[in-house]
Design a protein around this motif. Structure first.
Motif, mmCIF file in Angstrom:
data_model
loop_
_atom_site.group_PDB
_atom_site.id
_atom_site.type_symbol
_atom_site.label_atom_id
_atom_site.label_comp_id
_atom_site.label_asym_id
_atom_site.label_seq_id
_atom_site.Cartn_x
_atom_site.Cartn_y
_atom_site.Cartn_z
ATOM 1 N N HIS A 245 -83.340 83.884 -3.052
ATOM 2 C CA HIS A 245 -83.291 82.425 -3.117
ATOM 3 C C HIS A 245 -84.112 81.928 -4.302
ATOM 4 C CE1 HIS A 245 -82.794 83.505 1.184
ATOM 5 N NE2 HIS A 245 -81.867 82.573 1.144
ATOM 6 N N THR A 246 -83.514 81.053 -5.102
ATOM 7 C CA THR A 246 -84.266 80.451 -6.202
ATOM 8 C C THR A 246 -84.069 78.936 -6.239
ATOM 9 O OG1 THR A 246 -82.452 80.779 -7.798
ATOM 10 C CG2 THR A 246 -84.096 82.550 -7.596
ATOM 11 N N TYR A 247 -83.618 78.345 -5.133
ATOM 12 C CA TYR A 247 -83.542 76.893 -5.044
ATOM 13 C C TYR A 247 -84.960 76.319 -5.158
ATOM 14 C CZ TYR A 247 -78.668 77.026 -3.332
ATOM 15 O OH TYR A 247 -77.317 77.193 -3.201
ATOM 16 N N PRO A 248 -85.086 75.005 -5.407
ATOM 17 C CA PRO A 248 -86.427 74.401 -5.479
ATOM 18 C C PRO A 248 -87.263 74.743 -4.244
ATOM 19 C CG PRO A 248 -84.788 72.844 -6.243
ATOM 20 C CD PRO A 248 -84.025 74.018 -5.711
ATOM 21 N N GLU A 249 -88.521 75.074 -4.481
ATOM 22 C CA GLU A 249 -89.405 75.557 -3.422
ATOM 23 C C GLU A 249 -89.532 74.575 -2.258
ATOM 24 O OE1 GLU A 249 -94.087 76.942 -2.987
ATOM 25 O OE2 GLU A 249 -93.066 77.121 -4.918
ATOM 26 N N GLU A 250 -89.645 73.297 -2.558
ATOM 27 C CA GLU A 250 -89.799 72.308 -1.490
ATOM 28 C C GLU A 250 -88.552 72.242 -0.611
ATOM 29 O OE1 GLU A 250 -91.494 69.328 0.921
ATOM 30 O OE2 GLU A 250 -92.298 70.883 -0.391
ATOM 31 N N THR B 47 -85.969 76.004 5.666
ATOM 32 C CA THR B 47 -86.450 77.034 6.589
ATOM 33 C C THR B 47 -87.084 76.428 7.830
ATOM 34 O OG1 THR B 47 -86.853 78.538 4.733
ATOM 35 C CG2 THR B 47 -87.964 79.037 6.811
ATOM 36 N N GLU B 48 -87.937 75.442 7.636
ATOM 37 C CA GLU B 48 -88.643 74.845 8.770
ATOM 38 C C GLU B 48 -87.695 74.189 9.768
ATOM 39 O OE1 GLU B 48 -91.557 72.155 7.243
ATOM 40 O OE2 GLU B 48 -92.936 73.765 6.627
ATOM 41 N N ASN B 49 -86.572 73.677 9.289
ATOM 42 C CA ASN B 49 -85.613 73.011 10.155
ATOM 43 C C ASN B 49 -84.505 73.928 10.667
ATOM 44 O OD1 ASN B 49 -86.161 69.874 10.189
ATOM 45 N ND2 ASN B 49 -86.558 70.561 8.093
ATOM 46 N N GLY B 50 -84.565 75.208 10.305
ATOM 47 C CA GLY B 50 -83.557 76.151 10.768
ATOM 48 C C GLY B 50 -82.151 75.776 10.328
ATOM 49 N N TYR B 51 -82.029 75.289 9.106
ATOM 50 C CA TYR B 51 -80.731 74.805 8.644
ATOM 51 C C TYR B 51 -79.701 75.912 8.434
ATOM 52 C CZ TYR B 51 -82.325 69.995 7.942
ATOM 53 O OH TYR B 51 -82.777 68.710 8.125
ATOM 54 N N ALA B 52 -80.144 77.159 8.343
ATOM 55 C CA ALA B 52 -79.175 78.241 8.150
ATOM 56 C C ALA B 52 -78.159 78.275 9.286
ATOM 57 C CB ALA B 52 -79.897 79.581 8.053
ATOM 58 N N LEU B 53 -78.583 77.866 10.485
ATOM 59 C CA LEU B 53 -77.682 77.862 11.641
ATOM 60 C C LEU B 53 -76.753 76.667 11.640
ATOM 61 C CD1 LEU B 53 -80.299 78.858 14.375
ATOM 62 C CD2 LEU B 53 -78.653 80.350 13.214
ATOM 63 N N ARG B 54 -77.020 75.683 10.744
ATOM 64 C CA ARG B 54 -76.259 74.437 10.747
ATOM 65 C C ARG B 54 -75.610 74.127 9.405
ATOM 66 N NH1 ARG B 54 -81.706 72.764 13.089
ATOM 67 N NH2 ARG B 54 -81.417 72.731 15.334
ATOM 68 N N ASP B 55 -75.852 74.988 8.438
ATOM 69 C CA ASP B 55 -75.415 74.755 7.065
ATOM 70 C C ASP B 55 -73.891 74.823 6.950
ATOM 71 O OD1 ASP B 55 -74.998 74.716 4.336
ATOM 72 O OD2 ASP B 55 -76.674 76.039 3.884
ATOM 73 N N TRP C 77 -76.412 68.313 3.077
ATOM 74 C CA TRP C 77 -75.976 68.073 1.703
ATOM 75 C C TRP C 77 -76.788 66.951 1.064
ATOM 76 C CZ3 TRP C 77 -73.420 71.967 0.035
ATOM 77 C CH2 TRP C 77 -72.401 72.591 0.773
ATOM 78 N N SER C 78 -76.945 65.827 1.784
ATOM 79 C CA SER C 78 -77.667 64.692 1.207
ATOM 80 C C SER C 78 -79.130 65.031 0.969
ATOM 81 C CB SER C 78 -77.546 63.470 2.123
ATOM 82 O OG SER C 78 -78.098 63.736 3.402
ATOM 83 N N GLN C 79 -79.731 65.795 1.858
ATOM 84 C CA GLN C 79 -81.124 66.209 1.650
ATOM 85 C C GLN C 79 -81.242 67.146 0.452
ATOM 86 O OE1 GLN C 79 -83.473 67.199 5.317
ATOM 87 N NE2 GLN C 79 -81.512 66.850 6.328
ATOM 88 N N ALA C 80 -80.264 68.016 0.277
ATOM 89 C CA ALA C 80 -80.286 68.918 -0.877
ATOM 90 C C ALA C 80 -80.219 68.130 -2.179
ATOM 91 C CB ALA C 80 -79.123 69.905 -0.789
ATOM 92 N N ARG C 81 -79.423 67.069 -2.181
ATOM 93 C CA ARG C 81 -79.312 66.252 -3.394
ATOM 94 C C ARG C 81 -80.646 65.600 -3.760
ATOM 95 N NH1 ARG C 81 -74.079 65.222 -1.272
ATOM 96 N NH2 ARG C 81 -74.784 63.347 -0.176
ATOM 97 N N GLU C 82 -81.455 65.298 -2.759
ATOM 98 C CA GLU C 82 -82.772 64.714 -3.027
ATOM 99 C C GLU C 82 -83.670 65.679 -3.799
ATOM 100 O OE1 GLU C 82 -84.394 63.576 0.703
ATOM 101 O OE2 GLU C 82 -82.862 62.042 1.109
ATOM 102 N N HIS C 83 -83.307 66.951 -3.800
ATOM 103 C CA HIS C 83 -84.095 67.965 -4.503
ATOM 104 C C HIS C 83 -83.353 68.511 -5.726
ATOM 105 C CE1 HIS C 83 -85.932 67.779 -0.501
ATOM 106 N NE2 HIS C 83 -87.040 68.134 -1.109
ATOM 107 N N GLY C 84 -82.394 67.745 -6.212
ATOM 108 C CA GLY C 84 -81.721 68.102 -7.454
ATOM 109 C C GLY C 84 -80.473 68.939 -7.307
ATOM 110 N N LEU C 85 -80.132 69.305 -6.077
ATOM 111 C CA LEU C 85 -78.927 70.114 -5.860
ATOM 112 C C LEU C 85 -77.736 69.173 -5.664
ATOM 113 C CD1 LEU C 85 -80.684 72.697 -3.570
ATOM 114 C CD2 LEU C 85 -79.568 73.256 -5.730
ATOM 115 N N ASN C 86 -77.338 68.534 -6.761
ATOM 116 C CA ASN C 86 -76.278 67.535 -6.708
ATOM 117 C C ASN C 86 -74.884 68.143 -6.703
ATOM 118 O OD1 ASN C 86 -78.236 65.490 -6.836
ATOM 119 N ND2 ASN C 86 -78.284 65.612 -9.076
ATOM 120 N N PHE C 87 -74.748 69.275 -7.347
ATOM 121 C CA PHE C 87 -73.451 69.937 -7.453
ATOM 122 C C PHE C 87 -73.630 71.428 -7.173
ATOM 123 C CE2 PHE C 87 -73.572 66.382 -10.423
ATOM 124 C CZ PHE C 87 -72.439 65.655 -10.043
ATOM 125 N N GLY C 88 -72.580 72.043 -6.692
ATOM 126 C CA GLY C 88 -72.688 73.471 -6.430
ATOM 127 C C GLY C 88 -71.368 74.077 -6.033
#
Length: 207
Positions: free
Chosen positions: A40-45, A51-59, A88-99
């Motif tokens: 993983h090399t996405y933004p650390e925050e 991870t803290e929200n267990g999003y892997a199960l909901r992604d 998706w919207s939370q990811a965009r807040e950290h610069g992951l706008n496209f993917g």
């Protein structure tokens, strides 16, 4: 052999990272809901929140990847998969706008990869290049599908703490026979030492 594979994997990861300015998320050979290899090399925050929200199960990306193989831009995935947790919207807040997402391999051993950027959609050519790199990683990281029953028994004895003599007595064979079984297991697992063989066999869920 193993060093060459590790080098090939590292090189493919580096090249994939060069394609994705905002980072990558790699899960190779997902088995029993857990990948054998991750990167993983996405933004650390964002990784911390994820991870803290267990999003892997909901992604939605992972849901998409488990339901099909191929490639898709994130914007395409959002058109037919719900995102009730707003990942998706939370990811965009950290610069992951496209993917884009990439998924390959049988369901029992699937590899799912995400690549992100801030400024624009990935081009078809970039996604194709990413696909070729993921194919290399998937192939290089391919674990052995099985060990023989005799190899598994020998490894389990050593994993349980038996010395060679005790393991041979336990299995009703000679020490030379158990040495041969362990040697063949190491060769099959592409390792040099017994501790490495036991570790890899456990990682691959073979024992």
């Amino acid at each position: 052999m193993r060093r060459r594979r590790i080098k090939e994997l590292d090189e493919a990861l580096d090249r994939l990272g060069e394609l994705a300015p905002m980072g990558i998320a790699v899960g190779l050979h997902i088995r029993f809901a857990a990948p054998l290899i991750t990167a993983h090399t996405y933004p650390e925050e964002w990784l911390r929140i994820y991870t803290e929200n267990g999003y892997a199960l909901r992604d939605p990306l992972i849901g998409w990847g488990l339901s099909t193989t191929g490639t898709a831009r994130w914007s395409e995935i959002t058109e037919f998969l719900p995102d009730p947790f707003g990942i998706w919207s939370q990811a965009r807040e950290h610069g992951l706008n496209f993917g884009a997402g990439l998924s390959m391999g049988p369901l029992a051993s699937r590899s799912i990869v995400g690549i992100g950027r801030r400024d624009r959609e990935f081009t078809d050519a970039e996604i194709h290049q990413a696909w070729e790199l993921v194919a290399i990683m998937h192939e290089v990281a391919q674990p052995p599908t099985e060990l023989t029953k005799a190899q598994c028994e020998a490894l389990r004895c050593i994993a349980d703490g038996d010395r060679l003599a005790a393991a041979a007595y336990r299995l009703g064979i000679s020490e030379s026979a158990i040495k041969a079984r362990l040697a063949s297991a190491k060769q099959r697992l592409d390792v040099r030492t017994l501790p490495e063989a036991i570790q890899r066999a456990k990682e691959f869920r073979l024992i």
